[in-house]
Design a protein around this motif. Sequence first.
Motif, short mmCIF file in Angstrom:
data_model
loop_
_atom_site.label_atom_id
_atom_site.label_comp_id
_atom_site.label_asym_id
_atom_site.label_seq_id
_atom_site.Cartn_x
_atom_site.Cartn_y
_atom_site.Cartn_z
N THR A 180 0.78 -1.14 0.16
CA THR A 180 0.06 0.03 -0.04
C THR A 180 0.71 1.15 -0.02
OG1 THR A 180 -0.50 -0.77 2.29
CG2 THR A 180 -2.52 -0.04 0.99
N ASP A 206 -8.08 1.10 -6.03
CA ASP A 206 -8.86 0.37 -4.75
C ASP A 206 -10.22 -0.36 -4.94
OD1 ASP A 206 -6.74 0.81 -3.32
OD2 ASP A 206 -7.44 2.48 -2.38
N ASP A 211 -8.00 -3.73 2.30
CA ASP A 211 -8.12 -4.47 3.63
C ASP A 211 -6.94 -5.60 3.41
OD1 ASP A 211 -9.78 -5.72 1.69
OD2 ASP A 211 -11.10 -6.49 3.24
N GLN A 212 -6.67 -6.37 2.18
CA GLN A 212 -5.82 -7.59 2.23
C GLN A 212 -4.53 -6.98 1.82
OE1 GLN A 212 -6.69 -10.74 2.09
NE2 GLN A 212 -4.52 -10.75 2.02
N LEU A 250 -3.39 -4.32 3.59
CA LEU A 250 -2.83 -3.87 4.74
C LEU A 250 -2.45 -5.16 5.56
CD1 LEU A 250 -5.62 -1.33 6.04
CD2 LEU A 250 -3.31 -0.90 5.24
N ILE A 251 -3.06 -6.07 5.45
CA ILE A 251 -2.47 -7.57 5.95
C ILE A 251 -1.15 -7.85 5.40
CG2 ILE A 251 -3.23 -9.78 6.06
CD1 ILE A 251 -6.21 -9.17 6.05
#
Length: 166
Positions: free
Chosen positions: A65, A80, A101-102, A104-105
């Motif tokens: 990111t 996004d 969200d993925q 960030l993981i």
Amino acid sequence: MLLRSFFRSGLLVLAGPSVLAGPLVCTTSIEAPPPGSGSAPVEVTVCHPTETTSELINRRLFTWTSPMARGVDPLHQLTDFLGIAVGGIEGNRVMGLGFPDQTLIWDGSALQNTTGALLEEQSPPLPLRNLDIPSGFDGSLAASDINESDLERPMPDDFPDVTPLW
């Protein structure tokens, strides 16, 4: 202004990319001459660019990111929405398919692996063991006849400096 004039000049082309390398680690060794040449040994210095810890953390943290300031422009909002991960510190590298969200993981996993590797570098593979400190509970505090000069002082040769654990 000085950097701008430096980049416009031909000095950057002559100096090469190593000018902008940042910190360097240099090692010097003495190499033997080829057999039968009759020449003297040669001193060889080799320098490699290195990366500081903060640069490494920033590079790994923004792998998938981009930073917040870069990630709110229309291009990043569109990517996004489509599930395209655009990352990097500059926010201009297409990294793959993944919603925010993925990604960030993924960044969290990269940061966890980086801190684990940095902690591993700080610890030696074999822990160093020292001799124990003598206990103060093996005598009496009331005994006043003990003189410090009477105590036997250990010789430095009696104790090894470091005893590895194995």
